[in-house]
Structure formats: C-alpha cells, structure tokens
Design an enzyme around this catalytic site. Structure first.
Site, PDB file in Angstrom:
ATOM      1  N   ASP A  81       0.824  -1.210   0.000  1.00 22.68           N
ATOM      2  CA  ASP A  81       0.000   0.000   0.000  1.00 22.68           C
ATOM      3  C   ASP A  81       0.859   1.261   0.000  1.00 22.68           C
ATOM      4  OD1 ASP A  81       0.749  -0.603   2.736  1.00 22.68           O
ATOM      5  OD2 ASP A  81      -0.683   0.917   3.386  1.00 22.68           O
ATOM      6  N   GLU A 176       0.084  -1.207   5.612  1.00 26.18           N
ATOM      7  CA  GLU A 176       1.081  -0.735   6.571  1.00 26.18           C
ATOM      8  C   GLU A 176       0.882   0.737   6.897  1.00 26.18           C
ATOM      9  OE1 GLU A 176       5.092   1.027   7.735  1.00 26.18           O
ATOM     10  OE2 GLU A 176       3.729   1.511   6.098  1.00 26.18           O
TER      11      GLU A 176
END
Length: 410
Positions: A81, A176
């Site tokens: 991400d 994350e």
C-alpha cells in the site's frame, strides 16, 4: 540489474494501492489486491516456491535452501500500500538518467519543479538514475521500491545457484500505512526465525528502534443555541476542544522535535458548536515517557470534564505499536549481520531510530524480530518523492549479501 529495477518499480507504482483507514476490509482497498495478485504471478515466473496469497491479500513465497548447513530461515518483507497523505492514482513515473544536480521539471504545464534548493539531499544523487513523479501524485517508492528490491534479489539468487544461502521467505503485506500491516499476518505460517523490512530511505539506513505509539480521539459535545439568545445557554464545543489542545506542551510537537524526542501531534480537527472531534497521535521512544504522555492527555480531559461534565468530553486512546528495540536487542546479531553486509559492499551503515514505525515494530512483538533497511527513496508521501535506482541496486545487493552471511556464519 538496473534495467530490471526500473521496469519493476515503474510497473508497480502505476497500480493505485493507496490504503484507506475508513475501510473495514483487509486489504482496505481493491488496488492492493490487484498488485498482490500481480506479485504472485511474478514470484512464480522467477522460480520461487510455495507461493501463496490468502483472503486478506498477504503474499508469501519461499527461496529454498541450497546449502547443507543448518541455517536459520530469514525473511524479507515490504508493503504494497501507499500513503493516505497524497493521491496515488494515475502515477506517471519519470526516469531521469545521469542526474546533473540541477532542478528537475516534474510538470512543465503546472510549474512543478523538484529543486535541490528545496531538497538539498538531491546533491547526493548527482550522476544517479532517478525515478520521479510527474508532480501530480506521490511515487509510491514507499514501499514499492522495497518490493522491487526483494523481487530482484530473489531473481538474482535463483539465477546464481553458486551463491549459497539458507531458506529465505519473502512476504508482501497490505495496509502498513494505516497501521494494520501485521494485524492478520500469520507469523507461524511465514516460518522465519528473523526478518527484515525493506522500508527505509536513503543509502545505509539500518534501524532497529521505533517509537512507542498510540492514537487518541477527543470528542466534545456542545449545545447550539441561536447566538442572539445564547447567553448562559450555548456551550461551544470548538472552544472546549481548543482548551484541551492548549493544555498540551506547545514545544512537544513534530515540528519542534527530532532524534529521540517524543511528541503529541494533532492530526485533524473537525466540528462545529454542537460537536468537535480532535484526532491525535502520541509518540515516544522511552516506555516510561510514553506512559507519561498518555497520562498528560488523560489529565487534560479530566480537567475539562470537571468543568463541563463527564458527558461533554470523552477521550479514547489506543496503543498502536511499541519500540521494537526491546525485542531485537536480545538477538542483536541480526542487526550486526546487516551492518556487516553493508560494510562488505562499501556502504557506510547509518544506525538511527525510526521516527515512526514499520511493520517490524509490531512483528517483533509477535515473535518475529524485524529490523529495517534502506530502499533508496526520498521525500515519501508527496509529489516530490523520488528514488535513486543506483541506491536501489545497492539495497538489492544488501539483501543478497545478508542471505550469504547467514549461510557463512551458520
């Protein structure tokens, strides 16, 4: 390997994987699953074994051992991400060959320039090949540069079986950037004794200390009355919220702290007379000072409750992660091996605390000690983000060297 690195990173960053803290799914956005499935196919193509993806988008794979020695299984991780701070949609990577040290025009039409006057670290990259944005998005080198380096290192080891190594596990994880990376990570299934996140910045970064971290949400409920007849009746929630913020030490904020100094950070403020919400993060390296900071927040809320009533002011705090140093110091040899790997490659290691957290902050407390190494990216989370392909190559070589050293020292 430079061409491989450019091709991989340029491909990965064009997939919109920006995470979403408001979503309750895992991964929080569909683009992350799109990239994860792409990585599964690529892992198979380069010859990795035991390639899996679970329902939550966690990708794992194995590089089997090619030595008779009893070597601990090590892992390398990166997250798919990108940050929520700036858009990651329609990323158009630009390759700057042999950077000359001058301004880089990211977007001529919009007059967006990446300049060493604003970002002096650019002086470190003269002669390098850089990958930049077009000025309208972030790049996503955080952490797609890490994915690129892990993938390229594994491909290199597969092509060079003369390099002896133990079993290596790799994982690519979601979310994350919103603090959920390890929440559904199966440490037992991963099966590594030690691991490294490849999620740092400039050349030589080696980190095994992170903040202790908590989030805090203050909600103030007011009473809205027509201002013409409000005397003695109106309770303005925005003013009470400002009172709360004024009770926190002004100088203990991100813009006034560095090194090992902790802080309170007001992330957002929204509301009106009727109701106001303040969202904070609390950070400190020292466990006792971290607890003291949370106590300051609680006392400030209590003081307002004493004046305005308990129902008017509520404070909710949640621990997010803890300083991974506590779990890594007992196995400090994993930091020493990364240090030696860099030295062997004539890279000067720069050990410093992470003024933030990585997935390793949580994984270390889940039984998988996980320090962090550099990727070669700079100016993360914004339009001026860039990555040095030359430094990415060195990060790739560090991954290979770490695998070699674990085998040599077994």
């Amino acid at each position: 390997m430079k061409d491989e690195l450019i091709k991989r990173l340029s491909t990965y960053v064009q997939v919109d994987t920006q995470s979403d803290s408001e979503s309750e799914t895992c991964p929080s956005t569909p683009g992350q699953l799109t990239l994860a499935n792409m990585l599964v196919e690529e892992l198979k193509e380069i010859g990795m074994h035991e390639v899996t993806i679970d329902d939550n988008g966690y990708v794992m794979a194995t590089l089997p051992s090619n030595t008779e020695k009893d070597v601990p299984t090590i892992g390398f991780l990166a997250h798919v991400d990108t940050a929520t701070d700036f858009t990651g949609k329609n990323v158009k990577p630009q390759v700057v060959e042999n950077y000359d040290g001058n301004d880089i025009v990211l977007n001529e039409a919009l007059h967006i320039v990446l300049s060493p006057k604003d970002f002096p670290n650019l002086h470190n990259y003269k002669g390098h090949t850089l990958i930049t944005t077009d000025g309208t998005t972030l790049l996503g080198a955080d952490n797609k540069a890490g994915i690129t380096e892990i993938m390229t290192a594994m491909a290199y080891l597969i092509k060079h079986p003369e390099i002896k190594h133990g079993k290596v596990r790799v994982a690519f994880t979601p979310d994350e950037e919103i603090g959920r990376g390890p929440h559904k990570f199966d440490v037992q299934a991963f099966g590594a004794t030690f691991a490294y996140t490849v999620d740092g910045g400039p050349l030589g970064e080696l980190e095994y200390e992170s903040f202790n971290a908590a989030s805090a949400t203050l909600v103030v409920k007011g009473k809205n009355i027509h201002p013409g007849t409000a005397k003695g009746k109106m309770i303005n929630s925005t003013k009470i919220a400002m009172e709360f913020n004024q009770k926190l030490p002004v100088e203990e904020a991100p813009e006034s702290t560095e090194g090992y100094e902790g802080f309170y950070h007001l992330l957002s403020m929204s509301g009106d007379v009727e109701e106001t919400k303040l969202q904070y993060i609390i950070r400190d390296f020292d466990k006792n000072q971290f607890a003291a900071r949370k106590e300051v927040m609680q006392k400030a809320a209590q003081q307002l409750q004493d004046v305005y009533g308990e129902d008017r002011v509520t404070l909710e705090m949640k621990d997010q992660y803890f300083n991974m140093k506590e779990k890594i110091e007992p196995v400090k040899e994993i930091v020493d091996i990364a240090y030696k790997a860099m030295k062997n490659l004539e890279i000067e290691p720069k050990i410093s605390p992470i003024r933030g957290g990585t997935d390793g902050s949580q994984l270390s407390y889940m039984g998988l000690p996980t320090p962090n190494i550099f990727t070669g990216g700079e100016n993360f989370h914004g339009r001026y983000e860039y990555a040095s392909v030359d430094t990415m190559l060195k990060a790739t070589n560090v991954i290979v060297e770490i695998a070699k050293l674990f085998e040599e020292q077994a």
